[in-house]
Design a protein around this motif. Structure first.
Motif, mmCIF file in Angstrom:
data_model
loop_
_atom_site.group_PDB
_atom_site.id
_atom_site.type_symbol
_atom_site.label_atom_id
_atom_site.label_comp_id
_atom_site.label_asym_id
_atom_site.label_seq_id
_atom_site.Cartn_x
_atom_site.Cartn_y
_atom_site.Cartn_z
ATOM 1 N N ARG A 1 0.793 -0.975 0.022
ATOM 2 C CA ARG A 1 -0.002 -0.135 0.064
ATOM 3 C C ARG A 1 0.800 1.370 0.077
ATOM 4 N N GLY A 2 2.073 1.404 -0.510
ATOM 5 C CA GLY A 2 3.055 2.206 -0.677
ATOM 6 C C GLY A 2 4.039 2.107 0.428
ATOM 7 N N GLU A 3 3.981 1.336 1.281
ATOM 8 C CA GLU A 3 5.125 1.106 2.115
ATOM 9 C C GLU A 3 6.614 0.557 1.576
ATOM 10 N N LYS A 4 6.360 -0.031 0.428
ATOM 11 C CA LYS A 4 7.432 -0.440 -0.253
ATOM 12 C C LYS A 4 7.698 0.134 -1.508
ATOM 13 N N PRO A 5 8.933 0.625 -1.965
ATOM 14 C CA PRO A 5 8.948 0.945 -3.503
ATOM 15 C C PRO A 5 8.758 -0.331 -4.570
ATOM 16 N N VAL A 6 8.249 0.381 -5.552
ATOM 17 C CA VAL A 6 7.792 -0.807 -6.585
ATOM 18 C C VAL A 6 8.455 -0.435 -8.009
ATOM 19 N N LEU A 7 9.073 -1.200 -8.528
ATOM 20 C CA LEU A 7 9.672 -1.266 -9.922
ATOM 21 C C LEU A 7 8.962 -1.618 -10.922
ATOM 22 N N PHE A 8 8.250 -1.194 -11.594
ATOM 23 C CA PHE A 8 7.435 -1.852 -12.675
ATOM 24 C C PHE A 8 8.153 -1.870 -13.954
ATOM 25 N N ALA A 9 8.416 -2.995 -14.725
ATOM 26 C CA ALA A 9 9.072 -2.942 -15.940
ATOM 27 C C ALA A 9 7.939 -3.529 -17.023
ATOM 28 N N PHE A 10 7.335 -2.649 -17.796
ATOM 29 C CA PHE A 10 6.631 -2.928 -18.842
ATOM 30 C C PHE A 10 6.799 -2.830 -20.083
ATOM 31 N N HIS A 11 6.150 -3.649 -20.979
ATOM 32 C CA HIS A 11 6.498 -3.909 -22.333
ATOM 33 C C HIS A 11 6.448 -2.620 -23.192
ATOM 34 N N ALA A 12 5.034 -1.820 -23.190
ATOM 35 C CA ALA A 12 4.776 -0.408 -23.670
ATOM 36 C C ALA A 12 5.049 0.630 -23.166
ATOM 37 N N TYR A 13 4.377 1.472 -23.206
ATOM 38 C CA TYR A 13 4.732 2.851 -22.767
ATOM 39 C C TYR A 13 4.318 3.052 -21.155
ATOM 40 N N ALA A 14 5.077 3.546 -20.324
ATOM 41 C CA ALA A 14 5.010 3.696 -19.004
ATOM 42 C C ALA A 14 3.890 4.568 -18.551
ATOM 43 N N GLY A 15 3.407 5.357 -19.218
ATOM 44 C CA GLY A 15 1.989 5.978 -19.090
ATOM 45 C C GLY A 15 0.813 5.300 -19.021
ATOM 46 N N THR A 16 0.924 4.325 -19.507
ATOM 47 C CA THR A 16 -0.219 2.957 -19.806
ATOM 48 C C THR A 16 -0.414 2.502 -18.337
ATOM 49 N N ILE A 17 0.679 2.350 -17.723
ATOM 50 C CA ILE A 17 0.389 1.711 -16.378
ATOM 51 C C ILE A 17 -0.115 2.880 -15.395
ATOM 52 N N ARG A 18 0.551 3.895 -15.496
ATOM 53 C CA ARG A 18 0.123 5.235 -14.564
ATOM 54 C C ARG A 18 -1.557 5.501 -14.990
ATOM 55 N N ARG A 19 -1.989 5.470 -16.181
ATOM 56 C CA ARG A 19 -3.344 5.447 -16.502
ATOM 57 C C ARG A 19 -4.040 4.349 -15.947
ATOM 58 N N LEU A 20 -3.724 3.066 -15.723
ATOM 59 C CA LEU A 20 -4.614 2.039 -15.156
ATOM 60 C C LEU A 20 -4.454 2.075 -13.679
ATOM 61 N N ILE A 21 -3.729 2.534 -12.845
ATOM 62 C CA ILE A 21 -3.427 2.546 -11.572
ATOM 63 C C ILE A 21 -3.593 3.549 -10.592
ATOM 64 N N TRP A 22 -3.861 4.461 -11.231
ATOM 65 C CA TRP A 22 -3.977 5.858 -10.614
ATOM 66 C C TRP A 22 -4.969 5.890 -9.117
ATOM 67 N N ASP A 23 -5.844 4.992 -9.159
ATOM 68 C CA ASP A 23 -6.657 5.060 -7.786
ATOM 69 C C ASP A 23 -6.472 3.830 -7.189
ATOM 70 N N ARG A 24 -5.241 3.228 -7.241
ATOM 71 C CA ARG A 24 -4.931 2.094 -6.581
ATOM 72 C C ARG A 24 -4.150 2.502 -5.207
ATOM 73 N N PRO A 25 -4.124 1.738 -4.145
ATOM 74 C CA PRO A 25 -3.492 1.829 -2.899
ATOM 75 C C PRO A 25 -1.951 2.043 -3.227
ATOM 76 N N HIS B 1 -0.087 3.829 -5.261
ATOM 77 C CA HIS B 1 0.295 4.052 -6.618
ATOM 78 C C HIS B 1 1.695 4.998 -6.777
ATOM 79 N N ASP B 2 1.654 5.904 -5.706
ATOM 80 C CA ASP B 2 2.903 6.755 -5.870
ATOM 81 C C ASP B 2 4.185 6.083 -5.433
ATOM 82 N N ALA B 3 4.122 4.970 -5.087
ATOM 83 C CA ALA B 3 5.189 4.396 -4.683
ATOM 84 C C ALA B 3 5.785 3.693 -5.984
ATOM 85 N N PHE B 4 5.214 3.818 -7.082
ATOM 86 C CA PHE B 4 5.503 2.861 -8.386
ATOM 87 C C PHE B 4 6.637 3.845 -9.245
#
Length: 361
Positions: free
Chosen positions: A234-258, A260-263
């Motif tokens: 829920r943000g207590e751990k940093p998250v590195l996300f390696a995604f196949h396509a554009y990084a903004g796609t992930i940000r678009r998908l998870i903006w309301d997830r607990p 998400h700023d740790a990503f």
């Protein structure tokens, strides 16, 4: 009407898409394989098919279901050694996400290996009233899971890979390393191996069904926020996300997830050329040294400053090696997961820790 099926080869995206639409509309199943970059030729055709499916689901309940429109997108952005920048565009997923709503007419799958691709194929051939996009390469590559293991992961769309993690629990982890896509997964595993030697505790997560991580508030078929927290915290751990396509796609998908700023998301940065596989990754900060260095920055940049500088310097050294020799550095091409050397086949498949290049069920 032959039950044995047919194979048609033609270099015309709009005609191939039309063939497949007609094929499924007449009660049959099919798949169309296209280059990832040139699927955009039929953006409007796929868009209209989605709209038709949405209308039938919402307003025409008596319409008989039709087989899914299955599109296999290969020759993808990360392996264009001979074609170059013109063939590097992973953005078709963003068109599909415009149709990701309560009708659930689109699906996007990123199998990490050949066995997961088989599990995904098994699902999409049974699907109805939807568009299925499968993004995966066709070059020889490691196999990480058996087909049965792949089916288990696909059932939820997300899985924590215990065999790839160096932390026994999320609480114990220094960082979450998450992946979506075959090449990003391979690079993140290699980065995890590098981090292991420094004592960094990694909690490794793989995503195959991209829409399963979409905000639960926007998608009633996505994993719940409670389940999300079990994978990513829920943000207590940093998250590195390696995604196949554009990084903004992930940000678009998870903006309301607990949390998400740790990503911190790595993806395609619109940089490319006719170049080697390593250099393509380097240009977009997706190579294992870039990923591992970024993890160190997230964990403790000051403590690991010397190691970060060492890995960044090696990226330049490996690029110069490719320029001088015409092929990639052995540190890139020869790496295998530590347990792979002792791999033995079991029941015609490889266990998760027994991956060797090119092996699949």
């Amino acid at each position: 009407l032959a039950g044995t099926g047919k194979v048609v080869e033609q270099l015309s995206e709009h005609q191939c898409e039309g063939f497949l639409e007609g094929y499924v509309l007449t009660g049959r199943s099919g798949v169309w394989s296209s280059y990832e970059s040139f699927i955009h030729v039929v953006d409007s055709m796929v868009n209209q098919h989605c709209k038709w499916l949405e209308a039938t689901r919402r307003e025409i309940p008596w319409r008989a279901p039709i087989s899914g429109l299955n599109i296999l997108l290969s020759s993808h952005v990360w392996r264009q050694d001979h074609n170059g920048f013109s063939h590097q565009d992973p953005g078709f997923i963003d068109l599909l996400l415009n149709k990701a709503n309560d009708t659930h007419v689109v699906n996007a799958y990123y199998p990490a290996d050949a066995n997961m691709a088989l599990a995904v194929a098994e699902r999409v051939y049974r699907s109805t009233d939807c568009v299925n996009a499968i993004f995966c390469g066709k070059q020889p590559a490691p196999t990480f899971q058996t087909v049965d293991e792949a089916r288990v992961e696909l059932a939820e769309g997300v899985a924590q890979w215990a065999w790839a993690s160096t932390a026994s629990s999320l609480d114990e982890a220094d960082v979450v390393v998450a992946t979506c896509g075959d090449v990003p997964t391979l690079e993140a595993l290699a980065a995890t191996d590098m981090l292991r030697e420094l004592g960094i505790k990694v909690w490794f997560v793989n995503v195959v069904d991209l829409l399963k991580i979409q905000n639960a508030s926007e998608n009633d078929e996505a994993i719940s926020d409670e389940r999300w927290a079990e994978f990513f915290g829920r943000g207590e751990k940093p998250v590195l996300f390696a995604f196949h396509a554009y990084a903004g796609t992930i940000r678009r998908l998870i903006w309301d997830r607990p949390g998400h700023d740790a990503f911190r998301v790595h993806g395609y940065e619109e940089k490319g050329s006719t170049t080697t596989p390593f250099d393509m990754l380097r240009l977009n900060n997706m190579d294992r040294w870039a990923l591992a260095a970024d993890v160190l920055r997230m964990v403790d940049a000051e403590k690991f400053a010397a190691k970060i500088d060492e890995w960044e310097a090696f990226r330049d050294e490996a690029f110069q090696f490719a320029v001088d020799e015409g092929y990639d550095h052995p540190a890139f091409t020869d790496w295998v997961w530590p347990d792979a050397a002792a791999a033995t086949a079991e029941d015609g498949a490889l266990s998760a820790t027994q991956m060797t290049a090119g092996d699949n069920e």
